[in-house]
Write a protein that holds these residues in place. Structure first.
Motif, PDB file in Angstrom:
ATOM      1  N   VAL A  64       0.838  -1.257   0.080  1.00  0.00           N
ATOM      2  CA  VAL A  64      -0.025   0.067   0.224  1.00  0.00           C
ATOM      3  C   VAL A  64       0.947   1.183   0.094  1.00  0.00           C
ATOM      4  N   LYS A  65       1.945   1.293   0.575  1.00  0.00           N
ATOM      5  CA  LYS A  65       3.072   2.460   0.753  1.00  0.00           C
ATOM      6  C   LYS A  65       3.576   2.682  -0.325  1.00  0.00           C
ATOM      7  N   GLU A  66       3.937   1.560  -1.145  1.00  0.00           N
ATOM      8  CA  GLU A  66       4.563   1.704  -2.747  1.00  0.00           C
ATOM      9  C   GLU A  66       3.597   2.200  -3.475  1.00  0.00           C
ATOM     10  N   GLY A  67       2.314   1.434  -3.339  1.00  0.00           N
ATOM     11  CA  GLY A  67       1.148   2.151  -4.385  1.00  0.00           C
ATOM     12  C   GLY A  67       0.936   3.715  -4.053  1.00  0.00           C
ATOM     13  N   SER A  68       0.690   4.135  -2.914  1.00  0.00           N
ATOM     14  CA  SER A  68       0.460   5.310  -2.533  1.00  0.00           C
ATOM     15  C   SER A  68       1.623   6.505  -2.940  1.00  0.00           C
ATOM     16  N   ALA A  71       1.089   6.680  -6.967  1.00  0.00           N
ATOM     17  CA  ALA A  71       0.034   7.546  -7.126  1.00  0.00           C
ATOM     18  C   ALA A  71       0.279   9.125  -6.736  1.00  0.00           C
ATOM     19  N   LYS A  72       1.044   9.186  -5.782  1.00  0.00           N
ATOM     20  CA  LYS A  72       1.339  10.630  -5.457  1.00  0.00           C
ATOM     21  C   LYS A  72       2.124  10.979  -6.689  1.00  0.00           C
ATOM     22  N   THR A  73       3.243  10.270  -6.988  1.00  0.00           N
ATOM     23  CA  THR A  73       4.350  10.687  -8.072  1.00  0.00           C
ATOM     24  C   THR A  73       3.533  10.910  -9.512  1.00  0.00           C
ATOM     25  N   THR A  74       2.637  10.116  -9.835  1.00  0.00           N
ATOM     26  CA  THR A  74       1.705  10.237 -10.922  1.00  0.00           C
ATOM     27  C   THR A  74       0.727  11.619 -10.994  1.00  0.00           C
ATOM     28  N   LEU A  75       0.243  11.729  -9.844  1.00  0.00           N
ATOM     29  CA  LEU A  75      -0.614  12.865  -9.591  1.00  0.00           C
ATOM     30  C   LEU A  75       0.041  14.046  -9.599  1.00  0.00           C
TER      31      LEU A  75
END
Length: 114
Positions: A64-68, A71-75
């Motif tokens: 979950v940490k890696e995914g978030s 997602a933060k980088t993508t946003l």
């Protein structure tokens, strides 16, 4: 003064009685320890299962940490791209075409990373 009852004295009888009681106490202690060991076996298995579950939870938390973070980088990249388009729109039509190309390139780069 010693009282004799044939072959044995009272002291001999009491000594043998004490030895007999000691043997019974040792046997009883062994039986209790065996029962305690049987009771602790399921507890040990439960602790091992809980440890395995905690390891699984840690793996999930890391995922979950890696995914978030992704997602933060993508946003952040999408936000930067849209900010660039907005800035381009304020400059004029030629800059608009250039900005749209930059946005498309950025979005394609994000899509390829997935």
């Amino acid at each position: 003064m010693q009282l004799e009852l044939g072959l044995f004295t009272i002291q001999d009888l009491l000594t043998w009685l004490l030895i007999f009681v000691g043997i019974i106490a040792v046997v009883a202690l062994i039986v209790v320890l065996v029962r305690v060991a049987k009771l602790l076996k399921p507890a040990k298995e439960s602790v091992e299962k809980v440890d395995k579950m905690l390891d699984d939870v840690q793996v999930c938390v890391n995922n979950v940490k890696e995914g978030s973070e992704q997602a933060k980088t993508t946003l952040k990249k999408a936000s930067d791209s849209f900010a660039a388009v907005e800035k381009t729109l304020r400059r004029g039509p030629m800059a608009l075409v250039s900005g749209a190309a930059a946005l498309a390139t950025s979005l394609l780069g994000i899509k390829k990373k997935k």
